[in-house]
Scaffold this motif. Structure first.
Motif, mmCIF file in Angstrom:
data_model
loop_
_atom_site.group_PDB
_atom_site.id
_atom_site.type_symbol
_atom_site.label_atom_id
_atom_site.label_comp_id
_atom_site.label_asym_id
_atom_site.label_seq_id
_atom_site.Cartn_x
_atom_site.Cartn_y
_atom_site.Cartn_z
ATOM 1 N N ILE A 284 -9.545 6.259 0.833
ATOM 2 C CA ILE A 284 -10.194 5.086 1.424
ATOM 3 C C ILE A 284 -11.081 5.510 2.581
ATOM 4 O O ILE A 284 -12.225 5.075 2.714
ATOM 5 N N ASP A 285 -10.539 6.379 3.413
ATOM 6 C CA ASP A 285 -11.235 6.884 4.587
ATOM 7 C C ASP A 285 -12.542 7.595 4.196
ATOM 8 O O ASP A 285 -13.613 7.319 4.733
ATOM 9 N N ALA A 288 -15.081 5.264 3.000
ATOM 10 C CA ALA A 288 -15.619 4.398 4.051
ATOM 11 C C ALA A 288 -16.705 5.095 4.875
ATOM 12 O O ALA A 288 -17.730 4.494 5.192
ATOM 13 N N SER A 334 -15.772 -0.229 10.049
ATOM 14 C CA SER A 334 -14.522 -0.142 10.810
ATOM 15 C C SER A 334 -13.797 -1.484 10.822
ATOM 16 O O SER A 334 -12.570 -1.548 10.634
ATOM 17 N N VAL A 337 -12.313 -2.147 7.283
ATOM 18 C CA VAL A 337 -11.144 -1.320 6.985
ATOM 19 C C VAL A 337 -9.933 -1.785 7.789
ATOM 20 O O VAL A 337 -8.810 -1.820 7.282
ATOM 21 N N ALA A 341 -6.885 -3.090 5.497
ATOM 22 C CA ALA A 341 -6.132 -1.845 5.337
ATOM 23 C C ALA A 341 -4.998 -1.965 4.311
ATOM 24 O O ALA A 341 -4.832 -1.107 3.439
ATOM 25 N N LEU A 344 -6.220 -2.513 0.662
ATOM 26 C CA LEU A 344 -6.859 -1.276 0.208
ATOM 27 C C LEU A 344 -5.807 -0.240 -0.190
ATOM 28 O O LEU A 344 -5.953 0.450 -1.205
ATOM 29 N N LEU A 364 -5.141 4.111 8.762
ATOM 30 C CA LEU A 364 -6.458 3.496 8.639
ATOM 31 C C LEU A 364 -6.830 2.689 9.879
ATOM 32 O O LEU A 364 -7.995 2.659 10.288
ATOM 33 N N GLY A 368 -9.642 4.625 11.476
ATOM 34 C CA GLY A 368 -10.774 3.875 10.949
ATOM 35 C C GLY A 368 -11.507 3.034 11.970
ATOM 36 O O GLY A 368 -12.629 2.580 11.722
#
Length: 463
Positions: A284-285, A288, A334, A337, A341, A344, A364, A368
């Motif tokens: 995910i990170d 992103a 940011s 996310v 979070a 996701l 996250l 994030g």
């Protein structure tokens, strides 16, 4: 321009966006190779398989970072030659790069297989994950050379302003990967017990399709970029230029991902739940902040072309506008996310795995919240590469990752902090490197361009 965009002309923001957006989309699609494996493996095979694919992803990012660094460094030289209007020099640089970076890739591919067991032991891979991860890597490693071919060709096309073709080639490859994942993991998994190996084969076949497709495109539509017989007589100066840019960019990419690999080893020591949570959260990170990474790469091409064309004012204006774009985008992502979070994480992890989801959400929401830090850092990396100072990019990378690794090990050992210390170390490293990079940018900008202007004036007088 044929099949490309001249980044030395036109309004900066629209020009930069037209060039960057296909790169962003392409990079996000490239993430889909492993995300597809992670999603399907995590949902239909189990947590151990998810942990294996996640750790393999971190390892493969480190290995492919070497080829990516070599290609990015070479691409900077290509952009400089193109900005100068020196097509013969560009072809000679392509020949030198293929000779140097292609050889390194072959050696790296062999080394990956030779040291596979030692690498897994170094990463402290748990016993229940070890055989799955090894089986996956034995197949995935066969795609190292294929990854190099795609990234080299993509860098060559982007250096002359064509960011769309790599996108379309990659899009077709990603679709193929998803289809093959479904067939090989689900269908063949049920029939023949293929399992995690099916996900690896899906990725390998898709990488082969991308490498073949982009090579065929260049051979057919951009023959002026292909080295001719006379271009194969590579001069020592050309080889040295490619070696300098490629090696330093390679070091930068390798240091960046080696630091991440060291953190992966620390994460693994906290057990399978943290390992699986990190595996999902990193996907995910990466997804992103990948767009701002590509903005940094696109900005590097923009600066290199304009640096080659001696357009100092356009580079300054470009930096201001790129910083604004990066900041706005990072803040939006940011916020998204932070809010999303948990859902996701549940894309990758079954809802019943509460511990894994909770750990991933914590990661996250800490890391994030500071994507703007990594976004600015990517711009600085691209800028320093493009103005013939790739060593400064290495310095910033070592500073950021060195601090991150040191803090991760130190903070995670504190009883009241634990694994959260690993997550907090990331934005702290970004912030310190950003501060140093911007300070150096402000102090040296005039001197760098003054020196280049004097050199250009001297060449004019001599001519």
């Amino acid at each position: 321009m044929n099949n490309g965009e001249d980044l030395t002309r036109g309004k900066i923001t629209p020009t930069l966006l037209r060039f960057t957006l296909p790169m962003m989309a392409g990079a996000m699609m490239q993430q889909c190779y492993n995300i597809a494996d992670t999603l399907i493996v995590g949902r239909f095979i189990g947590a151990e398989a998810l942990a294996a694919v996640g750790s393999a992803y971190t390892l493969m990012v480190f290995i492919t970072s070497v080829m990516l660094g070599l290609s990015m460094g070479s691409g900077t030289v290509f952009s400089l030659k193109f900005g100068e209007g020196n097509m013969a020099g560009l072809r000679q640089s392509v020949a030198a790069s293929l000779l140097l970076t292609g050889g390194i890739t072959v050696v790296l591919n062999a080394a990956a297989y030779i040291w596979i067991d030692g690498t897994l032991r170094l990463l402290s891979v748990p016993a229940d994950v070890y055989p799955l991860m090894r089986s996956y890597l034995m197949i995935i490693y066969a795609g190292i050379a294929l990854s190099f071919v795609y990234n080299f060709c993509a860098s060559l096309l982007r250096s002359v302003g064509n960011s769309r073709t790599p996108l379309w080639v990659l899009a077709a490859s990603v679709v193929l990967n998803v289809v093959l994942d479904l067939v090989l993991v689900l269908l063949f998994g049920l029939l023949f017990g293929l399992g995690i190996e099916g996900a690896a084969w899906a990725t390998l076949i898709s990488q082969a399709a991308a490498a073949i497709g982009i090579t065929a495109y260049i051979l057919k539509t951009r023959p002026e970029l292909i080295p001719r017989r006379k271009d194969m007589a590579v001069s020592r100066a050309t080889l040295g230029e490619i070696a300098t840019f490629s090696s330093l960019t390679c070091v930068q990419q390798s240091v960046m991902n080696f630091g991440i690999l060291m953190v992966q080893g620390l994460v693994n020591s906290f057990g399978m739940a943290v390992m699986a949570a990190f595996a999902a959260a990193v996907k995910i990170d990466s997804f992103a902040y990948m767009p701002v990474q590509e903005l940094g790469n696109a900005f590097s091409t923009f600066v290199a072309q304009n640096f080659g064309a001696s357009k100092r004012g356009r580079i300054r204006r470009g930096m201001k506008q790129a910083l604004l774009m990066t900041t706005v985008f990072s803040l939006v992502v940011s916020a998204a996310v932070f809010v999303l979070a948990q859902p996701l994480m549940m894309i990758f992890v079954d809802g019943s795995q509460h511990d894994i989801i909770s750990i991933g959400v914590r990661y996250l929401r800490i890391e994030g919240a500071f994507y703007v830090g990594i976004g600015v850092l990517f711009l600085l990396y691209g800028y320093y590469r493009a103005i013939r100072m790739p060593g400064m990019s290495v310095v910033l990378t070592v500073l950021s990752l060195g601090l991150r690794v040191a803090l991760a090990y130190a903070l995670s050992a504190v009883p009241g902090i634990g694994v959260d210390g690993i997550w907090w170390s990331i934005p702290i490293g970004w912030a310190v490197a950003d501060a140093v990079g911007m300070l150096y940018y402000g102090k040296t900008l005039r001197r760098i361009y003054a020196r280049r202007g004097n050199a250009a004036h001297a060449m004019t007088v001599k001519t």
